[in-house]
Design a protein around this motif. Structure first.
Motif, PDB file in Angstrom:
ATOM      1  N   VAL A  74       0.849  -1.194   0.000  1.00  0.00           N
ATOM      2  CA  VAL A  74       0.000   0.000   0.000  1.00  0.00           C
ATOM      3  C   VAL A  74       0.886   1.245   0.000  1.00  0.00           C
ATOM      4  N   ALA A  75       0.271   2.385  -0.240  1.00  0.00           N
ATOM      5  CA  ALA A  75       1.039   3.629  -0.351  1.00  0.00           C
ATOM      6  C   ALA A  75       1.465   4.192   0.999  1.00  0.00           C
ATOM      7  N   HIS A  76       0.673   3.961   2.038  1.00  0.00           N
ATOM      8  CA  HIS A  76       0.955   4.596   3.327  1.00  0.00           C
ATOM      9  C   HIS A  76       0.715   3.629   4.478  1.00  0.00           C
ATOM     10  N   GLY A  77       1.454   3.832   5.538  1.00  0.00           N
ATOM     11  CA  GLY A  77       1.239   3.113   6.787  1.00  0.00           C
ATOM     12  C   GLY A  77       1.278   4.117   7.916  1.00  0.00           C
ATOM     13  N   ILE A  78       0.493   3.900   8.951  1.00  0.00           N
ATOM     14  CA  ILE A  78       0.457   4.836  10.067  1.00  0.00           C
ATOM     15  C   ILE A  78       0.641   4.067  11.359  1.00  0.00           C
ATOM     16  N   GLY A  79       1.688   4.403  12.089  1.00  0.00           N
ATOM     17  CA  GLY A  79       1.912   3.804  13.395  1.00  0.00           C
ATOM     18  C   GLY A  79       1.029   4.485  14.430  1.00  0.00           C
ATOM     19  N   VAL A  80       0.455   3.705  15.316  1.00  0.00           N
ATOM     20  CA  VAL A  80      -0.373   4.248  16.392  1.00  0.00           C
ATOM     21  C   VAL A  80       0.164   3.757  17.732  1.00  0.00           C
ATOM     22  N   GLY A  81      -0.386   4.280  18.813  1.00  0.00           N
ATOM     23  CA  GLY A  81       0.149   4.014  20.137  1.00  0.00           C
ATOM     24  C   GLY A  81      -0.126   2.642  20.707  1.00  0.00           C
ATOM     25  N   ASN A  82      -1.197   1.984  20.245  1.00  0.00           N
ATOM     26  CA  ASN A  82      -1.550   0.687  20.836  1.00  0.00           C
ATOM     27  C   ASN A  82      -2.555  -0.035  19.944  1.00  0.00           C
ATOM     28  N   GLY A  83      -2.840  -1.259  20.313  1.00  0.00           N
ATOM     29  CA  GLY A  83      -3.757  -2.079  19.520  1.00  0.00           C
ATOM     30  C   GLY A  83      -5.173  -1.550  19.503  1.00  0.00           C
ATOM     31  N   THR A  84      -5.598  -0.951  20.617  1.00  0.00           N
ATOM     32  CA  THR A  84      -6.945  -0.392  20.661  1.00  0.00           C
ATOM     33  C   THR A  84      -7.092   0.738  19.654  1.00  0.00           C
ATOM     34  N   ASP A  85      -6.105   1.626  19.591  1.00  0.00           N
ATOM     35  CA  ASP A  85      -6.138   2.708  18.598  1.00  0.00           C
ATOM     36  C   ASP A  85      -6.149   2.145  17.184  1.00  0.00           C
ATOM     37  N   ALA A  86      -5.356   1.108  16.947  1.00  0.00           N
ATOM     38  CA  ALA A  86      -5.310   0.509  15.610  1.00  0.00           C
ATOM     39  C   ALA A  86      -6.690  -0.022  15.200  1.00  0.00           C
ATOM     40  N   LEU A  87      -7.338  -0.722  16.122  1.00  0.00           N
ATOM     41  CA  LEU A  87      -8.681  -1.237  15.826  1.00  0.00           C
ATOM     42  C   LEU A  87      -9.677  -0.109  15.607  1.00  0.00           C
ATOM     43  N   TRP A  88      -9.597   0.923  16.424  1.00  0.00           N
ATOM     44  CA  TRP A  88     -10.526   2.059  16.300  1.00  0.00           C
ATOM     45  C   TRP A  88     -10.380   2.711  14.925  1.00  0.00           C
TER      46      TRP A  88
END
Length: 76
Positions: free
Chosen positions: A51-65
């Motif tokens: 894919v063109a972009h990836g975004i790191g987030v702080g935790n698994g809950t944020d990723a799911l949200w």
């Protein structure tokens, strides 16, 4: 018979030197949030996923949200 749920020691032992070096590098740089390591991860993970972009987030809950918000089509 006891069956271990997850043996992280056995999992990490073959790559222990690599893990120690990476952790030391981050500690020495003082780059615990954001910065070049996150940018590198985002780019490499996006390429891995094709894919063109990836975004790191702080935790698994944020990723799911964020994933669910994207499916819904809005970020409420």
């Amino acid at each position: 018979m006891k069956v271990p749920f997850l043996d992280l020691k056995a999992h990490h032992e073959p790559i222990r030197e690599q893990l120690d070096a990476a952790i030391s590098e981050v500690i020495d740089a003082g780059a615990f949030a954001g910065g070049p390591y996150v940018t590198k991860f985002e780019k490499e993970f996006a390429a891995y996923c094709g894919v063109a972009h990836g975004i790191g987030v702080g935790n698994g809950t944020d990723a799911l949200w964020f994933a669910l918000a994207g499916i819904r089509g809005r970020g409420e």
